[in-house]
Design a protein around this motif. Structure first.
Motif, PDB file in Angstrom:
ATOM      1  N   GLY A   8       0.805  -1.221   0.000  1.00  0.00           N
ATOM      2  CA  GLY A   8       0.000   0.000   0.000  1.00  0.00           C
ATOM      3  C   GLY A   8       0.835   1.267   0.000  1.00  0.00           C
ATOM      4  O   GLY A   8       0.346   2.342  -0.348  1.00  0.00           O
ATOM      5  N   THR A   9       2.103   1.183   0.397  1.00  0.00           N
ATOM      6  CA  THR A   9       2.941   2.392   0.392  1.00  0.00           C
ATOM      7  C   THR A   9       4.153   2.258  -0.544  1.00  0.00           C
ATOM      8  O   THR A   9       4.487   3.214  -1.245  1.00  0.00           O
ATOM      9  CB  THR A   9       3.466   2.743   1.810  1.00  0.00           C
ATOM     10  N   ALA A  10       4.771   1.082  -0.542  1.00  0.00           N
ATOM     11  CA  ALA A  10       6.054   0.949  -1.260  1.00  0.00           C
ATOM     12  C   ALA A  10       5.938   1.293  -2.742  1.00  0.00           C
ATOM     13  O   ALA A  10       6.877   1.827  -3.341  1.00  0.00           O
ATOM     14  CB  ALA A  10       6.601  -0.465  -1.089  1.00  0.00           C
ATOM     15  N   ILE A  11       4.776   1.022  -3.332  1.00  0.00           N
ATOM     16  CA  ILE A  11       4.631   1.182  -4.783  1.00  0.00           C
ATOM     17  C   ILE A  11       4.545   2.649  -5.233  1.00  0.00           C
ATOM     18  O   ILE A  11       4.743   2.946  -6.399  1.00  0.00           O
ATOM     19  CB  ILE A  11       3.386   0.415  -5.296  1.00  0.00           C
ATOM     20  N   VAL A  12       4.209   3.558  -4.307  1.00  0.00           N
ATOM     21  CA  VAL A  12       3.982   4.951  -4.749  1.00  0.00           C
ATOM     22  C   VAL A  12       5.194   5.857  -4.606  1.00  0.00           C
ATOM     23  O   VAL A  12       5.165   6.996  -5.059  1.00  0.00           O
ATOM     24  CB  VAL A  12       2.806   5.642  -4.017  1.00  0.00           C
ATOM     25  N   PHE A  13       6.251   5.383  -3.954  1.00  0.00           N
ATOM     26  CA  PHE A  13       7.355   6.300  -3.648  1.00  0.00           C
ATOM     27  C   PHE A  13       8.610   6.040  -4.475  1.00  0.00           C
ATOM     28  O   PHE A  13       8.831   4.920  -4.955  1.00  0.00           O
ATOM     29  CB  PHE A  13       7.691   6.229  -2.156  1.00  0.00           C
ATOM     30  N   GLY A  14       9.428   7.090  -4.596  1.00  0.00           N
ATOM     31  CA  GLY A  14      10.711   6.991  -5.286  1.00  0.00           C
ATOM     32  C   GLY A  14      11.703   7.948  -4.650  1.00  0.00           C
ATOM     33  O   GLY A  14      11.363   8.676  -3.709  1.00  0.00           O
ATOM     34  N   ASP A  15      12.930   7.966  -5.148  1.00  0.00           N
ATOM     35  CA  ASP A  15      13.996   8.819  -4.611  1.00  0.00           C
ATOM     36  C   ASP A  15      14.378   9.884  -5.647  1.00  0.00           C
ATOM     37  O   ASP A  15      14.359   9.594  -6.850  1.00  0.00           O
ATOM     38  CB  ASP A  15      15.253   7.983  -4.311  1.00  0.00           C
ATOM     39  N   GLY A  16      14.797  11.046  -5.182  1.00  0.00           N
ATOM     40  CA  GLY A  16      15.279  12.054  -6.135  1.00  0.00           C
ATOM     41  C   GLY A  16      15.449  13.422  -5.508  1.00  0.00           C
ATOM     42  O   GLY A  16      14.930  13.698  -4.429  1.00  0.00           O
ATOM     43  N   ALA A  17      16.203  14.268  -6.219  1.00  0.00           N
ATOM     44  CA  ALA A  17      16.481  15.630  -5.742  1.00  0.00           C
ATOM     45  C   ALA A  17      16.232  16.633  -6.863  1.00  0.00           C
ATOM     46  O   ALA A  17      16.588  16.382  -8.016  1.00  0.00           O
ATOM     47  CB  ALA A  17      17.941  15.739  -5.295  1.00  0.00           C
ATOM     48  N   ASN A  23      -7.244  31.659 -15.611  1.00  0.00           N
ATOM     49  CA  ASN A  23      -7.075  31.521 -17.068  1.00  0.00           C
ATOM     50  C   ASN A  23      -5.685  31.930 -17.544  1.00  0.00           C
ATOM     51  O   ASN A  23      -5.213  31.490 -18.584  1.00  0.00           O
ATOM     52  CB  ASN A  23      -8.080  32.417 -17.816  1.00  0.00           C
ATOM     53  N   GLU A  24      -5.065  32.829 -16.770  1.00  0.00           N
ATOM     54  CA  GLU A  24      -3.738  33.317 -17.185  1.00  0.00           C
ATOM     55  C   GLU A  24      -2.609  32.361 -16.795  1.00  0.00           C
ATOM     56  O   GLU A  24      -1.456  32.584 -17.163  1.00  0.00           O
ATOM     57  CB  GLU A  24      -3.455  34.679 -16.523  1.00  0.00           C
ATOM     58  N   ILE A  25      -2.933  31.313 -16.024  1.00  0.00           N
ATOM     59  CA  ILE A  25      -1.882  30.385 -15.574  1.00  0.00           C
ATOM     60  C   ILE A  25      -1.508  29.440 -16.714  1.00  0.00           C
ATOM     61  O   ILE A  25      -2.365  28.771 -17.289  1.00  0.00           O
ATOM     62  CB  ILE A  25      -2.361  29.556 -14.347  1.00  0.00           C
ATOM     63  N   LYS A  26      -0.213  29.418 -17.051  1.00  0.00           N
ATOM     64  CA  LYS A  26       0.238  28.563 -18.164  1.00  0.00           C
ATOM     65  C   LYS A  26       0.368  27.106 -17.703  1.00  0.00           C
ATOM     66  O   LYS A  26      -0.083  26.196 -18.388  1.00  0.00           O
ATOM     67  CB  LYS A  26       1.584  29.107 -18.651  1.00  0.00           C
ATOM     68  N   TYR A  27       1.035  26.909 -16.559  1.00  0.00           N
ATOM     69  CA  TYR A  27       1.215  25.548 -16.048  1.00  0.00           C
ATOM     70  C   TYR A  27       1.021  25.493 -14.546  1.00  0.00           C
ATOM     71  O   TYR A  27       1.349  26.449 -13.834  1.00  0.00           O
ATOM     72  CB  TYR A  27       2.635  25.026 -16.332  1.00  0.00           C
ATOM     73  N   ILE A  28       0.510  24.374 -14.092  1.00  0.00           N
ATOM     74  CA  ILE A  28       0.473  24.081 -12.661  1.00  0.00           C
ATOM     75  C   ILE A  28       1.418  22.909 -12.441  1.00  0.00           C
ATOM     76  O   ILE A  28       1.338  21.892 -13.144  1.00  0.00           O
ATOM     77  CB  ILE A  28      -0.957  23.730 -12.202  1.00  0.00           C
ATOM     78  N   VAL A  29       2.348  23.086 -11.514  1.00  0.00           N
ATOM     79  CA  VAL A  29       3.311  22.014 -11.216  1.00  0.00           C
ATOM     80  C   VAL A  29       2.927  21.434  -9.855  1.00  0.00           C
ATOM     81  O   VAL A  29       3.234  21.999  -8.817  1.00  0.00           O
ATOM     82  CB  VAL A  29       4.762  22.557 -11.180  1.00  0.00           C
ATOM     83  N   PRO A  30       2.203  20.298  -9.867  1.00  0.00           N
ATOM     84  CA  PRO A  30       1.734  19.746  -8.599  1.00  0.00           C
ATOM     85  C   PRO A  30       2.717  18.742  -7.995  1.00  0.00           C
ATOM     86  O   PRO A  30       3.526  18.152  -8.720  1.00  0.00           O
ATOM     87  CB  PRO A  30       0.450  19.019  -9.018  1.00  0.00           C
ATOM     88  N   HIS A  31       2.603  18.554  -6.694  1.00  0.00           N
ATOM     89  CA  HIS A  31       3.307  17.443  -6.050  1.00  0.00           C
ATOM     90  C   HIS A  31       2.797  16.150  -6.705  1.00  0.00           C
ATOM     91  O   HIS A  31       1.586  15.950  -6.839  1.00  0.00           O
ATOM     92  CB  HIS A  31       3.005  17.453  -4.551  1.00  0.00           C
ATOM     93  N   GLN A  32       3.726  15.298  -7.127  1.00  0.00           N
ATOM     94  CA  GLN A  32       3.358  14.107  -7.904  1.00  0.00           C
ATOM     95  C   GLN A  32       3.129  12.926  -6.958  1.00  0.00           C
ATOM     96  O   GLN A  32       4.039  12.139  -6.704  1.00  0.00           O
ATOM     97  CB  GLN A  32       4.476  13.765  -8.898  1.00  0.00           C
ATOM     98  N   ALA A  33       1.921  12.845  -6.399  1.00  0.00           N
ATOM     99  CA  ALA A  33       1.638  11.780  -5.419  1.00  0.00           C
ATOM    100  C   ALA A  33       0.774  10.677  -6.020  1.00  0.00           C
ATOM    101  O   ALA A  33       0.939   9.506  -5.693  1.00  0.00           O
ATOM    102  CB  ALA A  33       0.962  12.357  -4.191  1.00  0.00           C
ATOM    103  N   ASN A  34      -0.174  11.076  -6.858  1.00  0.00           N
ATOM    104  CA  ASN A  34      -1.065  10.093  -7.482  1.00  0.00           C
ATOM    105  C   ASN A  34      -1.784  10.801  -8.632  1.00  0.00           C
ATOM    106  O   ASN A  34      -2.361  11.876  -8.427  1.00  0.00           O
ATOM    107  CB  ASN A  34      -2.080   9.574  -6.441  1.00  0.00           C
ATOM    108  N   GLN A  35      -1.747  10.201  -9.802  1.00  0.00           N
ATOM    109  CA  GLN A  35      -2.417  10.786 -10.984  1.00  0.00           C
ATOM    110  C   GLN A  35      -3.892  11.063 -10.696  1.00  0.00           C
ATOM    111  O   GLN A  35      -4.453  12.077 -11.131  1.00  0.00           O
ATOM    112  CB  GLN A  35      -2.289   9.802 -12.154  1.00  0.00           C
ATOM    113  N   ARG A  36      -4.517  10.194  -9.890  1.00  0.00           N
ATOM    114  CA  ARG A  36      -5.960  10.358  -9.611  1.00  0.00           C
ATOM    115  C   ARG A  36      -6.216  11.608  -8.772  1.00  0.00           C
ATOM    116  O   ARG A  36      -7.258  12.238  -8.897  1.00  0.00           O
ATOM    117  CB  ARG A  36      -6.503   9.111  -8.900  1.00  0.00           C
TER     118      ARG A  36
END
Ligand code: UT7
Length: 325
Positions: free
Chosen positions: A151-160, A244-257
């Protein structure tokens, strides 16, 4: 305004682990992970450390050799997985970059850490007239998760991920508005207890006790969708910029859903959200700056574009930063 991101960088471990690799060690399938999270692969450290990834993410920032290192007066590292507590990871970075005099400290706000660190950096650079600063978001989640817990191991990764900030009082671009908040985790949906050691004075039976990350995923998901909605609406309301003026939203990547649901609630096209969870999974404090670096290096940002960085995580912490590129 006045504090602007002028360069971005990143570094992830060498080893890439696919969902099929996880099928061999957990009772899970590639199909389940893809459908429920959007993750296809993640980078997992073998001999890399939080410090080594951070240093290389900063070297990526400085690789063009066009930055006067003596102008860098601040390094903040957001992490919940420091490989050395003393010295701090940020002090290790300063040493490796051979910067003489510089304020360095680490902060831990779990997956919201990068946003909090960016906001602290903005305030300090303005208050102390610091010309250049570095903020790093980094986590080695492979050290925290229970590799027997599907339930947890599959969603996480490492990086900087890293950013170089510049402060110029006359700059009309940079951070426009910031919203940061915390609500109590009343149901203990995301918990990581610290290691405790036996002393002559406490009642611990063993020499030490250590713990792994405990997450009740569905509860965190519900919180996360609301947190994105509140945070994006707040930074918009605090500014004179419309959604409407926002070009991109950069979200925390936790789950596509989570991202899909937030886009639907806010009536924002999914195309506005920059998503790379398929490749990296959830790298906690590393997630937003890694995504920002991809957006930047893929030349998707033009001077003057408005973007929103939005995140959430343990605490339960959340927030967003609206900036003009
Ligand atoms: O960055 C920090 C913030 N963290 C997050 O934002 C995480 C948010 N939560 C999530 O991303 C999702 O809740 C998870 C991906 C962790 C779990 O997905 P879910 O759709 O909420 O699944 P669930 O926990 O409700 O489990 C549904 C079913 C259960 O089986 P039963 O009881 O219906 O028979 C689980 O046992 O799926 C089962 N399951 C799995 N099956 C195959 C849970 N994990 C797995 C798995 N492979 N890896």
């Amino acid at each position: 305004m006045g504090v602007q991101i002028i360069k971005t960088g990143k570094k992830v471990p060498y080893k890439k682990i696919t969902n099929f690799d996880l099928e061999k060690i957990l009772n899970t399938t590639d199909e389940w992970i893809k459908d429920r999270t959007g993750v296809i692969s993640r980078f997992i450290s073998t001999n890399e450390t939080t410090t080594s990834l951070s240093i290389e993410a900063c070297q990526d920032l400085l690789k063009e050799n066009d930055v006067n290192l003596s102008e860098i007066g601040l390094i903040i590292c957001a992490t919940m997985t420091p490989d050395t507590i003393i010295p701090t990871v940020s002090a290790n970075i300063k040493k490796a970059l051979k910067i003489d005099h510089c304020i360095t400290f680490d902060i831990n706000v779990a997956c919201s850490g990068f946003l909090y660190a960016l906001s602290v950096a903005e305030s300090m650079m303005k208050n102390l007239s610091i010309k250049k600063g570095i903020v790093v978001g980094v986590d080695l989640n492979s050290q925290l998760v229970d590799w027997k817990d599907r339930g947890t191991a599959i969603v996480f990764g490492d990086g900087a991920g890293s950013v170089l900030l510049s402060y110029d009082i006359n700059d009309t671009s940079g951070i426009v508005s910031t919203f940061l908040d915390n609500i109590d985790d009343t149901e203990n949906s995301l918990i990581l207890k610290n290691i405790s050691y036996k002393t002559p004075f406490n009642n611990l039976n063993n020499e030490f006790e250590f713990f792994k990350l405990e997450m009740f995923g569905p509860k965190v998901m519900k919180f996360a969708i609301n947190a994105i909605n509140t945070s994006i609406s707040s930074v918009i309301n605090l500014s004179k910029v419309s959604l409407n003026e926002i070009k991109y939203i950069v979200p925390h990547q936790a789950n596509q859903r989570i991202i899909d649901a937030a886009a639907k609630n806010l009536k924002i096209s999914k195309e506005k959200f920059y998503i790379n969870i398929d490749n990296y999974a959830n790298t906690s404090a590393g997630s937003i700056p890694i995504a920002l670096d991809e957006l930047n290096k893929n030349n998707l940002l033009k001077k003057g574009d408005y973007i929103i960085l939005v995140g959430f995580g343990g605490g339960l912490s959340f927030g967003a930063i609206l900036l003009k590129w």
